[in-house]
Design a protein around this motif. Structure first.
Motif, PDB file in Angstrom:
ATOM      1  N   PRO A  11      14.335   4.033 -31.003  1.00 44.38           N
ATOM      2  CA  PRO A  11      13.932   5.444 -31.072  1.00 44.38           C
ATOM      3  C   PRO A  11      12.946   5.893 -30.005  1.00 44.38           C
ATOM      4  CG  PRO A  11      12.945   4.186 -32.872  1.00 44.38           C
ATOM      5  CD  PRO A  11      13.936   3.288 -32.221  1.00 44.38           C
ATOM      6  N   LEU A  12      12.242   4.979 -29.320  1.00 43.43           N
ATOM      7  CA  LEU A  12      11.334   5.385 -28.252  1.00 43.43           C
ATOM      8  C   LEU A  12      12.160   5.747 -27.015  1.00 43.43           C
ATOM      9  CD1 LEU A  12       8.491   5.759 -27.084  1.00 43.43           C
ATOM     10  CD2 LEU A  12       8.492   3.328 -26.505  1.00 43.43           C
ATOM     11  N   LEU A  32       4.002   9.109 -25.935  1.00 43.86           N
ATOM     12  CA  LEU A  32       5.200   8.354 -26.286  1.00 43.86           C
ATOM     13  C   LEU A  32       6.113   9.271 -27.096  1.00 43.86           C
ATOM     14  CD1 LEU A  32       2.577   6.327 -26.360  1.00 43.86           C
ATOM     15  CD2 LEU A  32       4.286   4.657 -27.054  1.00 43.86           C
ATOM     16  N   ASN A  33       7.311   9.491 -26.589  1.00 44.59           N
ATOM     17  CA  ASN A  33       8.250  10.413 -27.208  1.00 44.59           C
ATOM     18  C   ASN A  33       9.318   9.653 -27.987  1.00 44.59           C
ATOM     19  OD1 ASN A  33       7.094  12.848 -25.981  1.00 44.59           O
ATOM     20  ND2 ASN A  33       7.875  12.012 -24.065  1.00 44.59           N
ATOM     21  N   TYR A  34       9.387   9.952 -29.294  1.00 43.12           N
ATOM     22  CA  TYR A  34      10.331   9.286 -30.195  1.00 43.12           C
ATOM     23  C   TYR A  34      11.396  10.278 -30.670  1.00 43.12           C
ATOM     24  CZ  TYR A  34       7.080   5.335 -30.719  1.00 43.12           C
ATOM     25  OH  TYR A  34       6.273   4.257 -30.492  1.00 43.12           O
ATOM     26  N   GLU A  35      12.593   9.745 -30.937  1.00 43.35           N
ATOM     27  CA  GLU A  35      13.664  10.533 -31.529  1.00 43.35           C
ATOM     28  C   GLU A  35      14.532   9.618 -32.374  1.00 43.35           C
ATOM     29  OE1 GLU A  35      17.382  13.487 -30.293  1.00 43.35           O
ATOM     30  OE2 GLU A  35      16.212  12.463 -28.738  1.00 43.35           O
ATOM     31  N   ASN A  36      14.754  10.016 -33.621  1.00 43.20           N
ATOM     32  CA  ASN A  36      15.582   9.232 -34.536  1.00 43.20           C
ATOM     33  C   ASN A  36      17.006   9.776 -34.500  1.00 43.20           C
ATOM     34  OD1 ASN A  36      16.780   7.758 -36.551  1.00 43.20           O
ATOM     35  ND2 ASN A  36      15.498   8.549 -38.200  1.00 43.20           N
ATOM     36  N   LYS A  37      17.914   9.030 -33.863  1.00 44.52           N
ATOM     37  CA  LYS A  37      19.316   9.444 -33.772  1.00 44.52           C
ATOM     38  C   LYS A  37      20.174   8.760 -34.832  1.00 44.52           C
ATOM     39  CE  LYS A  37      19.448  10.762 -28.910  1.00 44.52           C
ATOM     40  NZ  LYS A  37      20.161  10.608 -27.608  1.00 44.52           N
ATOM     41  N   GLU A  38      19.527   8.025 -35.733  1.00 43.64           N
ATOM     42  CA  GLU A  38      20.284   7.356 -36.782  1.00 43.64           C
ATOM     43  C   GLU A  38      20.373   8.240 -38.023  1.00 43.64           C
ATOM     44  OE1 GLU A  38      19.585   3.141 -37.301  1.00 43.64           O
ATOM     45  OE2 GLU A  38      18.252   3.118 -35.565  1.00 43.64           O
ATOM     46  N   ASP A  39      21.143   7.787 -39.008  1.00 43.94           N
ATOM     47  CA  ASP A  39      21.317   8.581 -40.230  1.00 43.94           C
ATOM     48  C   ASP A  39      20.389   8.137 -41.345  1.00 43.94           C
ATOM     49  OD1 ASP A  39      22.417   6.146 -40.757  1.00 43.94           O
ATOM     50  OD2 ASP A  39      24.406   6.881 -41.319  1.00 43.94           O
ATOM     51  N   LYS A  40      19.374   7.318 -41.010  1.00 51.43           N
ATOM     52  CA  LYS A  40      18.413   6.832 -41.994  1.00 51.43           C
ATOM     53  C   LYS A  40      16.997   7.065 -41.463  1.00 51.43           C
ATOM     54  CE  LYS A  40      21.581   3.071 -43.207  1.00 51.43           C
ATOM     55  NZ  LYS A  40      21.765   1.587 -43.211  1.00 51.43           N
ATOM     56  N   PRO A  41      16.024   7.244 -42.351  1.00 50.78           N
ATOM     57  CA  PRO A  41      14.635   7.349 -41.881  1.00 50.78           C
ATOM     58  C   PRO A  41      14.160   6.015 -41.311  1.00 50.78           C
ATOM     59  CG  PRO A  41      14.706   7.272 -44.274  1.00 50.78           C
ATOM     60  CD  PRO A  41      16.134   7.390 -43.812  1.00 50.78           C
ATOM     61  N   LEU A  42      13.362   6.096 -40.258  1.00 52.90           N
ATOM     62  CA  LEU A  42      12.954   4.893 -39.531  1.00 52.90           C
ATOM     63  C   LEU A  42      11.453   4.674 -39.586  1.00 52.90           C
ATOM     64  CD1 LEU A  42      15.021   5.146 -36.201  1.00 52.90           C
ATOM     65  CD2 LEU A  42      15.635   3.941 -38.307  1.00 52.90           C
ATOM     66  N   GLU A  43      11.080   3.400 -39.483  1.00 51.62           N
ATOM     67  CA  GLU A  43       9.714   3.005 -39.148  1.00 51.62           C
ATOM     68  C   GLU A  43       9.806   2.259 -37.824  1.00 51.62           C
ATOM     69  OE1 GLU A  43       5.853   0.485 -40.811  1.00 51.62           O
ATOM     70  OE2 GLU A  43       7.894  -0.165 -41.315  1.00 51.62           O
ATOM     71  N   ALA A  44       9.231   2.830 -36.769  1.00 54.61           N
ATOM     72  CA  ALA A  44       9.261   2.212 -35.440  1.00 54.61           C
ATOM     73  C   ALA A  44       7.946   1.492 -35.185  1.00 54.61           C
ATOM     74  CB  ALA A  44       9.501   3.272 -34.371  1.00 54.61           C
ATOM     75  N   VAL A  45       8.034   0.212 -34.834  1.00 54.64           N
ATOM     76  CA  VAL A  45       6.844  -0.605 -34.576  1.00 54.64           C
ATOM     77  C   VAL A  45       6.872  -1.060 -33.119  1.00 54.64           C
ATOM     78  CG1 VAL A  45       5.542  -2.663 -35.209  1.00 54.64           C
ATOM     79  CG2 VAL A  45       6.766  -1.363 -36.977  1.00 54.64           C
ATOM     80  N   PHE A  46       5.822  -0.727 -32.400  1.00 50.65           N
ATOM     81  CA  PHE A  46       5.743  -1.008 -30.964  1.00 50.65           C
ATOM     82  C   PHE A  46       4.492  -1.836 -30.694  1.00 50.65           C
ATOM     83  CE2 PHE A  46       5.388   1.161 -26.521  1.00 50.65           C
ATOM     84  CZ  PHE A  46       5.986   0.059 -25.924  1.00 50.65           C
ATOM     85  N   SER A 108       2.518   1.835 -35.197  1.00 48.94           N
ATOM     86  CA  SER A 108       3.541   1.999 -36.225  1.00 48.94           C
ATOM     87  C   SER A 108       3.767   3.488 -36.483  1.00 48.94           C
ATOM     88  CB  SER A 108       3.114   1.307 -37.523  1.00 48.94           C
ATOM     89  OG  SER A 108       2.937  -0.089 -37.320  1.00 48.94           O
ATOM     90  N   VAL A 109       4.993   3.913 -36.302  1.00 48.00           N
ATOM     91  CA  VAL A 109       5.392   5.294 -36.570  1.00 48.00           C
ATOM     92  C   VAL A 109       6.243   5.265 -37.828  1.00 48.00           C
ATOM     93  CG1 VAL A 109       6.660   7.311 -35.715  1.00 48.00           C
ATOM     94  CG2 VAL A 109       5.305   5.906 -34.133  1.00 48.00           C
ATOM     95  N   GLY A 110       5.692   5.779 -38.927  1.00 48.88           N
ATOM     96  CA  GLY A 110       6.351   5.641 -40.208  1.00 48.88           C
ATOM     97  C   GLY A 110       7.057   6.888 -40.692  1.00 48.88           C
ATOM     98  N   SER A 111       8.220   6.663 -41.318  1.00 46.57           N
ATOM     99  CA  SER A 111       9.000   7.738 -41.952  1.00 46.57           C
ATOM    100  C   SER A 111       9.387   8.825 -40.964  1.00 46.57           C
ATOM    101  CB  SER A 111       8.235   8.328 -43.141  1.00 46.57           C
ATOM    102  OG  SER A 111       8.082   7.372 -44.161  1.00 46.57           O
ATOM    103  N   LEU A 112      10.126   8.459 -39.939  1.00 46.51           N
ATOM    104  CA  LEU A 112      10.683   9.428 -39.006  1.00 46.51           C
ATOM    105  C   LEU A 112      12.079   9.784 -39.501  1.00 46.51           C
ATOM    106  CD1 LEU A 112       9.967  10.885 -36.358  1.00 46.51           C
ATOM    107  CD2 LEU A 112      11.153   9.043 -35.130  1.00 46.51           C
ATOM    108  N   PRO A 113      12.270  10.984 -40.042  1.00 48.24           N
ATOM    109  CA  PRO A 113      13.553  11.330 -40.666  1.00 48.24           C
ATOM    110  C   PRO A 113      14.692  11.400 -39.646  1.00 48.24           C
ATOM    111  CG  PRO A 113      11.811  12.858 -41.307  1.00 48.24           C
ATOM    112  CD  PRO A 113      11.298  12.068 -40.156  1.00 48.24           C
ATOM    113  N   PRO A 114      15.943  11.319 -40.108  1.00 47.40           N
ATOM    114  CA  PRO A 114      17.102  11.457 -39.208  1.00 47.40           C
ATOM    115  C   PRO A 114      17.045  12.781 -38.450  1.00 47.40           C
ATOM    116  CG  PRO A 114      17.812  10.666 -41.354  1.00 47.40           C
ATOM    117  CD  PRO A 114      16.362  11.041 -41.496  1.00 47.40           C
ATOM    118  N   GLY A 115      17.295  12.710 -37.139  1.00 48.09           N
ATOM    119  CA  GLY A 115      17.288  13.899 -36.305  1.00 48.09           C
ATOM    120  C   GLY A 115      15.915  14.404 -35.930  1.00 48.09           C
ATOM    121  N   GLU A 116      14.851  13.762 -36.395  1.00 49.30           N
ATOM    122  CA  GLU A 116      13.489  14.218 -36.144  1.00 49.30           C
ATOM    123  C   GLU A 116      12.947  13.616 -34.841  1.00 49.30           C
ATOM    124  OE1 GLU A 116      11.090  16.683 -36.634  1.00 49.30           O
ATOM    125  OE2 GLU A 116      11.163  16.205 -38.783  1.00 49.30           O
ATOM    126  N   SER A 117      12.065  14.364 -34.171  1.00 48.67           N
ATOM    127  CA  SER A 117      11.375  13.885 -32.968  1.00 48.67           C
ATOM    128  C   SER A 117       9.873  13.879 -33.219  1.00 48.67           C
ATOM    129  CB  SER A 117      11.696  14.772 -31.760  1.00 48.67           C
ATOM    130  OG  SER A 117      13.079  14.729 -31.453  1.00 48.67           O
TER     131      SER A 117
END
Length: 747
Positions: A11-12, A32-46, A108-117
């Motif tokens: 997502p980064l 840092l620009n994130y975008e969730n292109k998946e169909d599930k909410p994400l937790e991105a850990v960098f 840690s970027v938590g609970s990034l919904p589908p389609g959200e930036s």
């Protein structure tokens, strides 16, 4: 040939970095620009690197039109608040420093919904280190190689998700603005830059950008050069109006930059004694190339050449030993031996056989062994440490160096991309030495010889700092005591001031080679305009690091309040520490994020991973079954067989033929190195003169590398001349006329 396994996009999407340099202080803002292109909410850990001495002072997140500014809280409380927010379906963001190494952070970027930036803003300030050529070095770390976790170490290692640099799925843009009271001479980089643009006629302001198409195959390094850089300065910054009066953030803070100038009579003579201990990393990763270019020499081959140059440049009468380490350690001699032709040759035979074949990076044990050896009377110990810095117990190593700082000076060298700045700078700082980084096309030999010059300078002792201020003004020094001074090197002092006056003076007193000296700096205590809280944050960072080290030293003892002091200061100043973290929760979002949270690890670029290290690396690598379950794929690249080594460098060939005393012998090999016939080199004296003339005629661009051994050769020639004169022997007048007119001016 390379074995390649595809990995899933993360997502980064991009990182934008804006650097502002004011004199020798840098402020860095990363978005840092994130975008969730998946169909599930994400937790991105960098997990990513930062400069080890950076003061992280701001962390915020922007989602749509909502901006959330993080707070600094005690680390465990911040983690619990983050976990609670995620369990409740809220968005949360956590930034924390590694417990084991201050140059690694986890975001840690938590609970990034589908389609959200989401855009994450991270800001830190740091001082720029002064290089031996007077340049100021800024480094934006990009490469994070997996850190070796020593066997038996306490706590979990740093979990790093890495991929080869060419396959990093996000982009980097980088721009810098430089301003200084003095004109900017030039800005250099190991990366391709757009042309430097001056913003005014006196060239005190300029901008520069990273050229398009940058690859994540190296750290971004800038070297900034000012005219008349060696000028002592003092910057006073007003306190924060909203802070409690009498607190660090509420009072003015002064940053004093000193450049001691030593008497030329003392500096003209180098020390002729000392115990020189060289500690060489021979872990598997030292077999990598210094850069990712397959045409470059390997780290270990460059290190071997450097040891050759060091051994040839040592003064007669000193002592030395060479250690090497990997999973275990070796030494050439049971204890340090006197430097002679025989011991030098014995050491060189071993050095020529050194390979990167000792496994992991267990640096702590050889250091303990070296420190357990008794010091040699009247031979000050100088420790040179060469490593690619891929260790997981950084704080333990630095603490050990500090514990033994009274018995030696430590000079450290970080080799290759991704070397830990916390380790390299920390060892040199606590060991009273000097740190160097060798990356890109840098020649290790030139930088190491600069450090050898520092090591050969007389030790500065009895250092004291006194403040001349009015009685109604009190000063609280935030920096640890100055333990070492070198000619031309900067010393920084931070201090908190209580009270308002117009003028002040700081005096540094010391003794050099038995001569008492002092340097004074008079300065205005009126706060400078438009400095923000940069000086306060750097001062707070300096005090926090000192307190953290005190806390580690006091573990198991009665004083248990140091941690509480660090947490209080970190929260008050808004500067990160090992005991705190930044936490932000989006409490304005009334919608609960539905569905199970899927974790995605953001990869960092790394160099080639050697087979020797893959058995013991503390790296977040998934088994094949885990890859199938999570649909996450990672790339591992192993280089093909190493190409044939190029012909030996002519300079190193000539250096290898020099005797320990400084002379060159009549030898066919010398004639070949000089491009002469054997008949043209007809004595040791003439051979030595020819060697010196060849160096000055053909290798002036590498003078930093051979200057010390040339001085030793010239001294040997002078002794020959004095011996001939004192014994009133028949002399070849043509030779001594040539010696006086052609050789002595070169010394």
């Amino acid at each position: 040939m390379y074995n390649v396994i595809l990995f899933l996009l993360v997502p980064l999407k991009s990182i934008e970095v804006e650097l502002e340099v004011r004199d020798h202080v840098a402020t860095v803002v990363s978005t840092l620009n994130y975008e969730n292109k998946e169909d599930k909410p994400l937790e991105a850990v960098f997990v990513f690197p930062l400069p080890g001495d950076a003061a992280v002072c701001h962390f915020s997140a922007e989602i749509g039109k909502t901006q959330i500014v993080a707070e600094v809280k005690e680390k465990q409380k911040a983690r619990e608040e983050y976990d609670d927010a995620l369990s409740c379906g809220q968005q949360a963001f956590l930034l924390e420093e590694s417990d084991r190494s201050p140059d690694i952070f986890s975001l840690s970027v938590g609970s990034l919904p589908p389609g959200e930036s989401a855009s994450i803003r991270l800001e830190y300030v740091t001082e720029l280190a002064v290089q031996a050529d007077d340049g100021l070095r800024f480094c934006l770390p990009a490469v994070l190689n997996p850190r070796y976790q020593p066997q038996g170490s306490e706590g979990a290692g740093v979990q790093v998700t890495s991929v080869p640099a060419s396959l990093v799925p996000y982009s980097l843009s980088f721009s810098a603005r430089v301003s200084s009271p003095r004109p900017i001479s030039k800005v250099e980089s190991n990366c391709s830059l757009d042309p430097l643009q001056y913003l005014n006629t006196d060239q005190t302001q300029a901008t520069v950008k990273l050229a398009a198409g940058h690859k994540f195959d190296r750290d971004v390094e800038l070297l900034i050069y000012y005219k008349d850089a060696h000028q002592p300065t003092a910057v006073v910054e007003a306190g924060q109006a909203s802070a409690e009066p009498g607190s660090l953030m509420g009072d003015p803070v002064v940053m004093v930059s000193l450049y001691p100038e030593f008497p030329q009579s003392v500096m003209s003579s180098m020390a002729s004694c000392g115990e020189f201990v060289f500690l060489m990393d021979r872990s598997g990763s030292m077999g990598c190339h210094i850069t990712n270019s397959m045409q470059q020499e390997t780290r270990i081959s460059s290190a071997r050449d450097t040891l050759l140059l060091l051994l040839k440049s040592l003064p007669m009468g000193c002592y030395f030993n060479i250690y090497s380490f990997g999973s275990g350690y070796e030494h050439i001699f049971p204890k340090s031996v006197e430097y002679s032709q025989q011991t030098m040759e014995e050491a060189l035979k071993t050095v020529e056989q050194m390979e990167a074949n000792l496994g992991g990076t267990e640096i702590l044990q050889p250091l303990k062994h070296i420190y357990s050896q008794p010091c040699i009377p009247n031979q000050p110990r100088q420790l040179f440490v060469f490593t690619d810095g891929e260790v997981g117990n950084t704080k333990e190593v630095i603490d050990l160096v500090k514990k033994n700082s009274d018995s030696h000076r430590c000079f450290s060298f970080g080799i290759g991309e991704g070397a830990s700045s916390a380790l390299i700078n920390g060892m040199a700082k606590e060991g009273g030495g000097h740190a160097q980084f060798i990356t890109g096309t840098d020649r290790m030999q030139a930088k190491v010889m600069q450090s050898l010059r520092f090591a050969l300078q007389p030790a500065v002792v009895d250092i004291s700092v006194t403040w001349d201020l009015p009685k109604e003004v009190s000063v609280t020094v935030l920096s640890p005591p100055i333990k070492t001074l070198f000619q031309g090197q900067r010393s920084l002092i931070y201090a908190q001031l209580t009270g308002q006056v117009a003028e002040g003076c700081v005096t540094v007193k010391y003794s050099l080679a038995g001569h008492p000296s002092e340097n004074q700096l008079h300065f205005s205590l009126r706060p400078a305009e438009d400095t923000g809280l940069t000086v306060h944050r750097l001062g707070a960072r300096t005090l926090i690091r000192s307190l953290e080290m005190d806390e580690r030293e006091s573990r198991g003892q009665q004083d248990g309040g140091v941690k509480e002091k660090v947490v209080k200061l970190s929260v008050q100043s808004g500067v990160s520490s090992s005991f705190t973290a930044f936490i932000a929760v989006n409490k304005d979002n009334s919608e609960v994020i539905q569905g199970p949270l899927v974790r995605r690890n953001i990869p960092t670029p790394c160099e080639f991973i050697s087979k020797e290290k893959t058995k013991t690396l503390s790296i977040s690598v998934f088994s094949f079954s885990t890859i199938i379950r999570s649909s996450c794929y990672f790339i591992f690249v192993f280089p093909a067989a190493a190409p044939e080594q190029p012909p030996r460098d002519p300079l190193l060939h000539l250096v290898s033929l020099q005797e320990a005393s400084g002379c060159w012998l009549l030898d066919p090999a010398l004639a070949t190195a000089l491009g002469k016939t054997n008949k043209e080199a007809n004595s040791e004296v003439w051979a030595t003169i020819l060697a010196l003339l060849w160096l000055h005629a053909f290798k002036m661009d590498a003078k930093d590398e051979w200057e010390l051994l040339a001085m030793k050769a010239a001294s040997w020639l002078q002794m020959c001349a004095q011996s001939v004169t004192s014994n009133k022997l028949a002399v070849n007048q043509n030779f001594y006329s040539y010696f006086s007119t052609a050789v002595l001016p070169l010394i």
